[in-house]
Motif scaffolding. Structure first.
Motif, PDB file in Angstrom:
ATOM      1  N   SER A   1    -108.688  47.754  53.009  1.00  0.00           N
ATOM      2  CA  SER A   1    -109.706  47.484  54.025  1.00  0.00           C
ATOM      3  C   SER A   1    -109.972  48.708  54.884  1.00  0.00           C
ATOM      4  CB  SER A   1    -109.257  46.325  54.922  1.00  0.00           C
ATOM      5  OG  SER A   1    -108.231  46.756  55.803  1.00  0.00           O
ATOM      6  N   PRO A   2    -111.150  48.801  55.496  1.00  0.00           N
ATOM      7  CA  PRO A   2    -111.449  49.935  56.386  1.00  0.00           C
ATOM      8  C   PRO A   2    -110.490  49.996  57.573  1.00  0.00           C
ATOM      9  CG  PRO A   2    -113.136  48.218  56.551  1.00  0.00           C
ATOM     10  CD  PRO A   2    -112.295  47.887  55.359  1.00  0.00           C
ATOM     11  N   THR A   3    -109.919  48.850  57.943  1.00  0.00           N
ATOM     12  CA  THR A   3    -108.935  48.841  59.030  1.00  0.00           C
ATOM     13  C   THR A   3    -107.715  49.681  58.651  1.00  0.00           C
ATOM     14  OG1 THR A   3    -109.639  46.621  59.687  1.00  0.00           O
ATOM     15  CG2 THR A   3    -107.504  47.375  60.496  1.00  0.00           C
ATOM     16  N   TRP A   4    -107.322  49.619  57.383  1.00  0.00           N
ATOM     17  CA  TRP A   4    -106.187  50.417  56.912  1.00  0.00           C
ATOM     18  C   TRP A   4    -106.473  51.905  57.071  1.00  0.00           C
ATOM     19  CZ3 TRP A   4    -105.701  54.211  53.206  1.00  0.00           C
ATOM     20  CH2 TRP A   4    -104.386  54.595  52.871  1.00  0.00           C
ATOM     21  N   ALA A   5    -107.663  52.342  56.639  1.00  0.00           N
ATOM     22  CA  ALA A   5    -108.023  53.757  56.747  1.00  0.00           C
ATOM     23  C   ALA A   5    -108.056  54.201  58.203  1.00  0.00           C
ATOM     24  CB  ALA A   5    -109.382  53.998  56.082  1.00  0.00           C
TER      25      ALA A   5
END
Length: 299
Positions: free
Chosen positions: A283-287
């Motif tokens: 997910s973009p949250t991880w990045a």
């Protein structure tokens, strides 16, 4: 009842699609003008609001150019699958249209959720979320690959036996319904409506960067999907719109390509191939968290 029981031809279905697209756009523009007047009265009609709105419609123009190039191939895939792999042949009636709309809405829920759950999908969908404003024009804020992902989630409908023209009509109806959800003018609606349908209140939550609103309310028409699959959140506090970090640009080209430009930069500067794979699949949250951790370690 004639609509439900009557048999339609593909040309008639196509005519309905064209009519809906044309007139609904006129309706949306009219509603947008009303919204602009409302913001002007409240003294919230700013230069940034105007520039952002122009950029939104400009991304629509860029998206239409892409559709003109790939549209025939997109339709061709559906027709090929329908002609060669359908398990049955459903008639072109009002009943099949209604059933297809419900199933297309469910397919849209999972497509929409997918776009939020991995870097490659988010790179196109982030364009839609990157506006710090929330009005009808934001509904027309498109990314360059928005045409690509619906293919995989709606093709099963062709295998089930729904004619591609009905599927396209259902897709249009789901999208047009959502267009009117992009507004702060309409507050909460009566409880029965809020319980069953997606509403402006529910969709404001979806566009929020507030922690409790992240990755919530993916629904198209029926909010019941979010309630069934555990992704529902009610609007309880004012919504902050946009993305992390904010785009801070009204340049249409920068807006349109911002997601894949950022993803490409991240991939280029990634420390290893495993990290690159995670950028595409997580997910973009991880990045974002990885970048924050790196900044913290440098300090």
């Amino acid at each position: 009842m004639d609509f439900l029981t009557g048999i339609f031809s593909p040309d008639e279905i196509w005519g309905i699609e064209v009519w809906m697209n044309d007139w609904f756009f006129v309706l949306a523009i009219g509603f947008f003008i009303v919204e602009c007047l409302r913001y002007a009265v409240k003294k919230e009609f700013t230069k940034n609001f105007l520039g952002d709105s122009i950029a939104n419609f400009a991304t629509l123009g860029l998206f239409i150019i892409i559709l003109a190039i790939v549209g025939a191939a997109y339709a061709g895939v559906f027709l090929y699958i329908y002609d060669n792999f359908r398990v049955t042949e459903l008639p072109l009636t009002g009943w099949t249209i209604l059933c297809c709309i419900v199933l297309a809405d469910l397919a849209y829920y999972w497509e929409h959720r997918f776009l939020h759950m991995n870097g490659f999908g988010w790179a196109t969908h982030t364009v839609h979320h990157s506006s710090p404003h929330f009005n009808i024009s934001v509904a027309y804020r498109h990314g360059p690959m928005d045409w690509f992902f619906p293919l995989f989630f709606h093709l099963p409908l062709a295998i089930l036996g729904f004619h591609p023209f009905i599927i396209f009509l259902a897709e249009i109806i789901v999208q047009l319904f959502q267009t009117l959800l992009h507004t702060e003018t309409v507050k909460k609606l009566p409880r029965p409506i809020e319980t069953l349908f997606n509403t402006p209140s529910h969709h404001r939550v979806h566009h929020g960067t507030n922690k409790q609103y992240l990755d919530k309310n993916y629904a198209g028409i029926f909010i019941i999907w979010d309630k069934m699959f555990g992704t529902f959140a009610e609007e309880k506090e004012p919504v902050s719109y946009g993305v992390h970090p904010q785009l801070n640009s009204v340049n249409p080209l920068k807006v349109f390509f911002s997601g894949y430009a950022k993803l490409t930069s991240r991939l280029w500067h990634a420390p290893n191939w495993g990290y690159r794979w995670n950028l595409l699949t997580k997910s973009p949250t991880w990045a974002w968290q990885q970048e924050q951790n790196l900044k913290s370690s440098i300090k």
